[in-house]
Design a protein around this motif. Structure first.
Motif, short mmCIF file in Angstrom:
data_model
loop_
_atom_site.label_atom_id
_atom_site.label_comp_id
_atom_site.label_asym_id
_atom_site.label_seq_id
_atom_site.Cartn_x
_atom_site.Cartn_y
_atom_site.Cartn_z
N ARG A 73 0.90 -1.15 0.00
CA ARG A 73 0.00 0.00 0.00
C ARG A 73 0.94 1.20 0.00
O ARG A 73 1.84 1.26 0.82
N THR A 126 -9.61 -8.65 -4.33
CA THR A 126 -9.63 -8.52 -2.87
C THR A 126 -10.46 -9.65 -2.29
O THR A 126 -11.54 -9.96 -2.81
N ILE A 127 -9.99 -10.21 -1.19
CA ILE A 127 -10.77 -11.28 -0.56
C ILE A 127 -12.05 -10.74 0.08
O ILE A 127 -12.93 -11.50 0.43
N ASP A 128 -12.13 -9.41 0.23
CA ASP A 128 -13.31 -8.82 0.87
C ASP A 128 -14.52 -8.77 -0.07
O ASP A 128 -15.65 -8.62 0.38
N MET A 170 -12.25 -12.11 7.97
CA MET A 170 -11.86 -10.81 7.43
C MET A 170 -13.02 -10.18 6.64
O MET A 170 -14.11 -10.73 6.59
N GLY A 171 -12.74 -9.08 6.00
CA GLY A 171 -13.77 -8.40 5.20
C GLY A 171 -13.67 -6.89 5.29
O GLY A 171 -14.43 -6.18 4.67
N ARG A 172 -12.72 -6.42 6.09
CA ARG A 172 -12.54 -4.98 6.35
C ARG A 172 -13.86 -4.38 6.83
O ARG A 172 -14.36 -4.81 7.86
N GLU A 223 -14.99 -8.98 10.66
CA GLU A 223 -14.06 -8.14 11.44
C GLU A 223 -14.54 -6.69 11.58
O GLU A 223 -14.13 -5.99 12.50
N HIS A 251 -4.87 -13.68 8.78
CA HIS A 251 -4.28 -13.65 7.44
C HIS A 251 -4.19 -15.00 6.75
O HIS A 251 -3.87 -15.03 5.56
N ARG A 254 -5.82 -15.19 3.45
CA ARG A 254 -5.26 -14.64 2.22
C ARG A 254 -4.33 -15.63 1.51
O ARG A 254 -3.82 -15.33 0.43
O1 F6P Z 1 -8.49 -6.11 2.16
C1 F6P Z 1 -8.00 -7.36 2.50
C2 F6P Z 1 -7.74 -7.47 3.97
O2 F6P Z 1 -7.25 -8.77 4.24
C3 F6P Z 1 -8.94 -7.15 4.87
O3 F6P Z 1 -9.85 -8.22 4.96
C4 F6P Z 1 -8.27 -6.79 6.17
O4 F6P Z 1 -9.06 -5.90 6.90
C5 F6P Z 1 -7.00 -6.13 5.70
O5 F6P Z 1 -6.76 -6.54 4.36
C6 F6P Z 1 -5.79 -6.48 6.52
O6 F6P Z 1 -4.76 -5.68 6.10
P1 F6P Z 1 -3.21 -5.95 6.40
O7 F6P Z 1 -2.76 -7.02 5.45
O8 F6P Z 1 -2.58 -4.65 6.13
O9 F6P Z 1 -3.11 -6.41 7.80
#
Ligand code: F6P
Length: 321
Positions: A73, A126-128, A170-172, A223, A251, A254
């Motif tokens: 990012r 994105t997995i979200d 997850m899911g932001r 989450e 994680h 992912r």
């Molecule tokens: O957007 C994908 C995601 O895995 C979300 O589900 C989660 O909130 C976020 O990224 C976690 O981010 P990081 O990898 O920066 O911890």
């Protein structure tokens, strides 16, 4: 026809990103273009961190999660100065267009770059599955299956102990992943940020289930739900007397080899992105609609709305007890 394009992965990694890169590279080369890979998302554009990609450099990646181009990012790319450096580096390397594989944040970057003269096409990953312009984003299917596999394992142990498992997926800020996973794991309750939390409803559901002879319970919590799983498990234990445990899947969701769906959709989407670029068309994102790959103007795409599917919610509610 463009002669040289670049491809990058940006934001959180997802299973299927490699499949998308592979498809972009092979499509472009089959059209007579050459391809540069950009390391670590937009940071690589700013730092001039490129690699030549040929047909063989994307061998044996279709089955692997993560991204061999690495990802990041990039706060620097949110500044004008970063974007200008990226444009400069694209020009220096004769890069005429960029395939950007990532989420909404990455698409904003793709728009900036397109506006400054480097056409970009976004590919949703994105997995979200929270990207507003597409019904499906690369990685979602694999993440759902991973979460389901993990929760099936949790069920094995909570059944043996007559326990309740509050499990965070997850899911932001979105509940798409939690909703599907909750249905597939037979959760007693699914808590998502789109619906206001009513813990009393969860308690009465558990009590109702106990009446029909159920002794173990799965509560899937997105989450994005403000009250975390630890708190939820504690309240359930206090109010129902059912011993409860909290688990955060984190994680692991992912990782894992991408499913067929993720490999195929990634391949189709990136192929479309390269077709657009080859015609000199940028400032677009590809998207999944029905079973078709479509594309939209990035600005339009970013302003679309995506709601949780209320009918799926209703079904989840009706069958969970
Ligand atoms: O957007 C994908 C995601 O895995 C979300 O589900 C989660 O909130 C976020 O990224 C976690 O981010 P990081 O990898 O920066 O911890």
């Amino acid at each position: 026809m463009m002669k040289k394009i670049a491809v990058l992965t940006s934001g959180g990694d997802t299973p299927g990103m490699n499949a998308a890169v592979r498809s972009a590279v092979r499509t472009a080369i089959s059209m007579g273009m050459t391809v540069k890979g950009v390391y670590r998302g937009y940071n690589g554009l700013i730092d001039n961190n490129f690699v030549d990609l040929d047909l063989r450099s994307v061998s044996e990646v279709i089955n692997r999660a993560g991204t061999f181009l690495y990802t990041a990012r990039s706060p620097r790319f949110r500044e004008e100065e970063g974007v200008l450096e990226a444009v400069e580096n694209c020009k220096k390397n004769d890069i005429e267009g960029v395939v950007v594989i990532g989420g909404d944040g990455s698409f904003r970057g793709a728009r900036e770059l397109s506006m400054k003269g480097i056409p970009c096409v976004g590919v949703p990953a994105t997995i979200d599955n929270d990207i507003t312009s597409t019904e499906y984003a690369i990685g979602f299917d694999t993440a759902m299956n991973t979460a389901v596999d993990m929760i099936d394992r949790l069920r094995d142990t909570i059944r043996s102990h007559d326990r309740c498992s509050a499990v965070e997926v997850m899911g932001r800020h979105a509940g798409h992943l939690a909703l599907q996973v909750g249905i597939a794991t037979g959760a007693t309750a699914i808590l998502i940020p789109e619906i206001e939390l009513n813990i009393d409803d969860v308690i009465s559901k558990i009590k109702q289930s106990q009446k029909i002879g159920k002794n173990h319970f799965i509560i899937v919590v997105a989450e994005g739900v403000a009250c975390g799983v630890d708190e939820i498990a504690k309240i359930i234990e206090e109010k129902t007397g059912v011993e409860s445990r909290a688990t955060v899947l984190g994680h692991v969701q992912r990782g894992g080899n991408p499913t067929v769906r993720d490999r195929v959709i990634a391949t189709r989407m990136a192929n479309e992105a390269v077709y657009l670029l080859s015609k000199g068309i940028g400032n677009r994102v590809v998207a999944y609609k029905g079973d078709s790959i479509v594309n939209y103007d990035i600005f339009e795409a970013l302003n679309m709305k995506k709601e949780i599917d209320v009918d799926v919610l209703r079904v989840a509610e009706e069958v969970s007890i």
